[in-house]
Motif scaffolding. Structure first.
Motif, mmCIF file in Angstrom:
data_model
loop_
_atom_site.group_PDB
_atom_site.id
_atom_site.type_symbol
_atom_site.label_atom_id
_atom_site.label_comp_id
_atom_site.label_asym_id
_atom_site.label_seq_id
_atom_site.Cartn_x
_atom_site.Cartn_y
_atom_site.Cartn_z
ATOM 1 N N TRP A 196 0.856 -1.182 0.000
ATOM 2 C CA TRP A 196 0.000 0.000 0.000
ATOM 3 C C TRP A 196 0.895 1.236 0.000
ATOM 4 O O TRP A 196 2.093 1.152 0.277
ATOM 5 C CB TRP A 196 -0.949 0.021 1.198
ATOM 6 N N ALA A 197 0.324 2.374 -0.331
ATOM 7 C CA ALA A 197 1.089 3.629 -0.388
ATOM 8 C C ALA A 197 0.179 4.779 0.050
ATOM 9 O O ALA A 197 -0.958 4.888 -0.411
ATOM 10 C CB ALA A 197 1.620 3.882 -1.784
ATOM 11 N N PHE A 198 0.698 5.622 0.943
ATOM 12 C CA PHE A 198 -0.029 6.815 1.388
ATOM 13 C C PHE A 198 0.439 8.072 0.661
ATOM 14 O O PHE A 198 -0.264 9.058 0.610
ATOM 15 C CB PHE A 198 0.154 7.028 2.895
ATOM 16 N N ASP A 199 1.658 8.053 0.167
ATOM 17 C CA ASP A 199 2.177 9.217 -0.546
ATOM 18 C C ASP A 199 3.127 8.725 -1.635
ATOM 19 O O ASP A 199 3.324 7.517 -1.826
ATOM 20 C CB ASP A 199 2.883 10.197 0.404
ATOM 21 N N MET A 200 3.733 9.664 -2.326
ATOM 22 C CA MET A 200 4.577 9.326 -3.468
ATOM 23 C C MET A 200 5.990 8.915 -3.048
ATOM 24 O O MET A 200 6.788 8.529 -3.905
ATOM 25 C CB MET A 200 4.664 10.532 -4.408
ATOM 26 N N HIS A 201 6.316 9.018 -1.764
ATOM 27 C CA HIS A 201 7.690 8.751 -1.351
ATOM 28 C C HIS A 201 8.006 7.259 -1.287
ATOM 29 O O HIS A 201 9.107 6.832 -1.619
ATOM 30 C CB HIS A 201 7.961 9.365 0.023
ATOM 31 N N LYS A 202 7.021 6.460 -0.860
ATOM 32 C CA LYS A 202 7.367 5.074 -0.569
ATOM 33 C C LYS A 202 6.157 4.169 -0.685
ATOM 34 O O LYS A 202 5.059 4.532 -0.283
ATOM 35 C CB LYS A 202 7.924 4.994 0.859
ATOM 36 N N GLN A 203 6.394 2.980 -1.258
ATOM 37 C CA GLN A 203 5.382 1.929 -1.211
ATOM 38 C C GLN A 203 5.684 1.065 0.004
ATOM 39 O O GLN A 203 6.797 0.572 0.169
ATOM 40 C CB GLN A 203 5.397 1.080 -2.481
ATOM 41 N N GLU A 204 4.689 0.898 0.844
ATOM 42 C CA GLU A 204 4.899 0.137 2.075
ATOM 43 C C GLU A 204 4.482 -1.315 1.869
ATOM 44 O O GLU A 204 3.673 -1.637 1.004
ATOM 45 C CB GLU A 204 4.117 0.780 3.217
#
Length: 831
Positions: free
Chosen positions: A401-409
């Motif tokens: 999942w991803a909340f922002d463009m910095h990192k896919q968690e």
């Protein structure tokens, strides 16, 4: 140098016309010695002067030989010689009306210094350049510069007018020659030149940066006056705008100059979804393909594919130009493990998940089946099954999942068994999750199966984080967000470490003090970790404070008065071995002005009194070391002036008058020039109105409405603007009747009052008169009775008075008391 300047001036201002006509009869210059340059005249004393100085009316040779044997000027008309030759020296310009001498630099300077304007005649035409409101126009009119370049220590105007008349308020310290370099580690080093005349002991530099396209600047405090700094907190492979500003005590010197830089490439994330299969025709060949990393942090040059046979500790590797490869010459019927990583100019990135496969031709393992049973706001349930007769040892499930463009968690779950039903918790509402799963068998890993789910509900907002260093090793973090949750605080020294391998701690509060290492830059972020994995806050950069830049401790107010306040603080560290210089800045939040003070002390505790404050004022006080340490601050509100006494009201025919005692009678900090401000509240209409101000002790109020109740307030004003410095005196006025004309009712009320008051006053005066008459009559009667009594008992022959105890006062009685010693001409008093 003076001779050179004089020659230059004569080039600018040639001989006047009345001398030019005699130039052909001037004496020829005497050949000079070898030490004189060509076109120079040799004085009789042997000195050398320029030819153009000969016969110019000035004695340039010490012996005056340059002015000897010069032509007579008798035939020159008075019109051409308005003043006596030699009135002004060669470094001056002569005005005609009135006759006076001006310095040559005032010639053609754009200002009329001669009354007739002669000093501005025949001047070269200046540009008609028009500058914008936020620009400074050079005095020669040749250029416009931004206001930040005014008084910045560098000459931007050709006439140097931008650096003239620079006061402390106007002076702007602006760094010059800002440059940047980057190294292989990804760090960016900034260098610049120190502004001229800048007091380095009391100034530091702050670095501002932003990604190109963004509007907000982020700040990085250096706590240093060194002309270089290293940035470790920028994202890799990103274009930034960077500028450096000077901070001197309480004043920040803004600048519009910035550089644009591109940060070096970083290490890429791991490739995703590695799939392995066997070649359809050739034996001992594994075919692999994968998805490129989401965040490459640069340009992917190639991929590195590593593989190892089961039971061996050695890894072999090969390169792949794209996201596809074939691993050849492998042993048949052997189990191999494969992984892949992307490569940028920075190096090899993270490795993908390792996958296994057995090189048995014709054996195909199908992917598992993922069935979503249910899902809610923070959980989902799924079931994994495998078709066919292949024995399954377990499953591996990844949630992305991803909340922002910095990192896919990512979260990885491992299970045992051939059939699996599982519920995953700690998820976030309204978030898209990708589920990828594969089965582990004796023949190797199956291909991947995928499912996508969006959880229900509303996604919670990201916390808003603030972080600041409070000493050499402590960072105070505070944030806003939901309650009754557990927060995780994550921090690292670089951007990539913050998202890959950060340090962390948890708390259920909304603040936490984190202990870190000295002399480092840190990035902090905070997020909810229980009962769900929430979105992260923006990262905040904190530079740890060096020992020499620590702030004063425990700043607080001891006492607050009307025009003064006593503040107290402790030294940044215990037992200073020498005097510490503290800088105190007092900002008036109402007047928008500030003042600065300095105090030296080597004590652990320092107390200082702030004077000349305004009653009822609001102030922001900042205390820091004179070497531009981190500051401590507080806000102070001084005591207001008291309310005016004896506020009363008198009703007139068509208006009312407010009266009160002068506040100067009991307030030494108040004088009538401050004045008073009057407000009125109409309870019927629920409106508060400003009536005006006055320096008198009364105020007239008109146009009041019948049937309305009014509340009047009177309070002292400050010397500045409409600031109120005093408490309010309040008076409720509800004597206006309902209906009818206000003036008529007021007149009737005045008549009724007179009809009652006048008779009462008359009766009081009449009673007083009758009382005085009765007292006077009684006094006369008592006086007559006493005189008769005294005369009946006084014997002028004996000179005494006899009071008999018997009934017959005329008889002599030995026992009767006798009072003697009276004289006929002395009044007798008997008590």
């Amino acid at each position: 140098l003076e001779l050179h300047r004089a020659g230059a001036l004569f080039c600018l201002f040639p001989w006047p016309p009345f001398l030019k006509q005699y130039s052909h009869i001037l004496p020829s210059p005497t050949p000079g010695p070898s030490t004189c340059l060509p076109n120079y005249y040799r004085c009789s004393s042997g000195a050398c002067v320029m030819d153009t100085w000969v016969c110019d009316g000035y004695r340039d040779c010490a012996d005056g030989s340059d002015e000897e044997a010069c032509p007579s000027l008798a035939n020159v008309t008075s019109a051409s010689t308005p003043t006596q030759l030699g009135r002004c020296n060669r470094f001056e310009f002569e005005c005609h009306q009135p006759k006076k001498c001006l310095p040559n630099w005032k010639r053609c300077d754009g200002h009329r210094d001669c009354q007739d304007g002669r000093d501005e005649a025949n001047c070269p035409t200046h540009s008609t350049l028009t500058c914008m409101s936020r620009e400074f126009k050079c005095e020669d009119g040749e250029a416009c510069i931004v206001l930040s370049e005014r008084c910045d220590g560098f000459l931007d105007c050709s006439d140097e007018s931008d650096e003239r008349a620079c006061s402390d308020e106007l002076t702007v310290y602006k760094v010059q020659n800002l440059q940047w370099t980057a190294d292989f580690s990804g760090d960016v080093t900034l260098t610049w030149m120190r502004p001229k005349k800048m007091p380095s002991a009391s100034c530091v530099y702050n670095v501002y940066y932003r990604v190109v396209g963004e509007s907000m600047w982020k700040t990085l405090e250096t706590h240093s006056n060194k002309t270089n700094t290293v940035l470790k907190v920028l994202k890799p492979d990103t274009t930034y705008q960077v500028k450096v500003q000077v901070q001197c005590l309480s004043k920040a010197h803004n600048t519009n100059d910035f550089v644009t830089l591109r940060t070096p490439e970083g290490l890429p994330d791991a490739p995703r979804n590695l799939q392995l299969s066997l070649h359809r025709e050739a034996e001992g060949v594994i075919v692999g393909h994968w998805t490129p990393p989401i965040h490459t942090h640069g340009l992917i040059r190639e991929y590195i594919v590593e593989y190892s046979r089961s039971g061996s500790k050695m890894w072999a590797s090969q390169r792949a130009a794209s996201n596809f490869t074939e691993i050849k010459n492998l042993l048949v019927n052997s189990l191999y493990t494969v992984r892949v990583a992307a490569v940028t100019s920075r190096g090899i990135g993270n490795w993908s998940d390792s996958k296994c496969i057995t090189t048995i031709k014709g054996k195909v393992i199908p992917p598992p089946d993922i069935h979503i049973d249910s899902y809610g706001e923070n959980s989902l349930s799924f079931t994994l099954t495998m078709e066919g007769d292949i024995k399954v040892n377990g499953y591996v499930v990844n949630l992305f999942w991803a909340f922002d463009m910095h990192k896919q968690e990512k979260r990885t779950l491992s299970f045992r068994g051939s059939i699996l039903s599982h519920k995953v918790g700690n998820l976030t509402a309204h978030t898209s999750y990708e589920i990828s799963a594969w089965a582990k068998t004796d023949l190797g890993d199956s291909p991947l199966a995928f499912e996508h789910v969006v959880t229900r509900g509303v996604r919670p907002p990201a916390p808003s984080l603030k972080a600041k260093a409070i000493n050499q090793t402590a960072v105070e973090c505070t944030w806003t967000g939901p309650r009754n949750v557990v927060y995780g605080i994550f921090y690292a020294t670089s951007f990539l470490d913050l998202y890959r391998n950060p340090q962390s701690l948890t708390t259920s509060l909304h603040n936490k003090t984190v202990i870190v290492s000295k002399d480092e830059q840190y990035l902090f972020l905070v997020r909810v970790v229980v009962p769900y994995q929430g979105p992260a806050s923006d990262y905040v950069v904190v530079k740890m404070i060096p020992d020499s830049r620590l702030p004063p401790r425990h700043l607080h107010v001891v006492h607050t008065g009307k025009t003064s306040a006593v503040i107290k603080w402790e030294s940044p560290y215990d037992s200073p071995d020498q005097d510490l210089l503290y800088a105190i800045a007092v900002k008036d939040l109402i007047r928008k002005t500030d003042r600065s003070y300095k105090v030296k002390s080597c004590n652990n505790t320092v107390e200082y009194t702030l004077n000349k404050l305004e009653p009822g004022g609001k102030y922001h006080v900042i205390v820091q070391l004179g070497n531009m340490s981190k500051d401590s601050s507080l806000k102070i509100t001084t005591v207001s002036l008291s309310a005016p006494d004896a506020l009363k009201i008198i009703t007139e025919n068509d208006h009312v008058l407010l009266f009160w005692k002068s506040l100067a009678l009991k307030e030494k900090h108040f004088n009538e020039s401050r004045g008073y401000e009057i407000h009125m509240f109409d309870s019927a209409m629920n409106i508060t109105a400003y009536l005006g101000n006055t320096t008198d002790n009364f105020f007239k109020v008109s146009n009041l409405k019948m049937g309305h109740n009014y509340t009047f307030t009177v309070q002292a004003r400050c010397l500045f603007g409409s600031q109120l410095c005093g408490e309010a005196a309040v008076l409720l006025y509800d004597e206006l009747g309902s209906g009818g004309d206000a003036s008529a009712i007021q007149a009737a009320k005045s008549t009724d009052v007179a009809a009652v008051v006048v008779p009462i006053l008359f009766l009081i005066l009449l009673s007083l008169g009758v009382g005085f008459a009765v007292l006077y009559t009684k006094h006369r009667r008592l006086q007559s009775s006493f005189t008769a009594f005294a005369n009946s008992h006084y014997s002028s022959r004996l000179g005494s008075a006899i009071f008999s105890s018997g009934d017959d006062l005329g008889e002599d009685d030995e026992d009767a008391p006798m009072i003697t010693g009276f004289s006929d001409d002395v009044p007798m008093v008997i008590a």
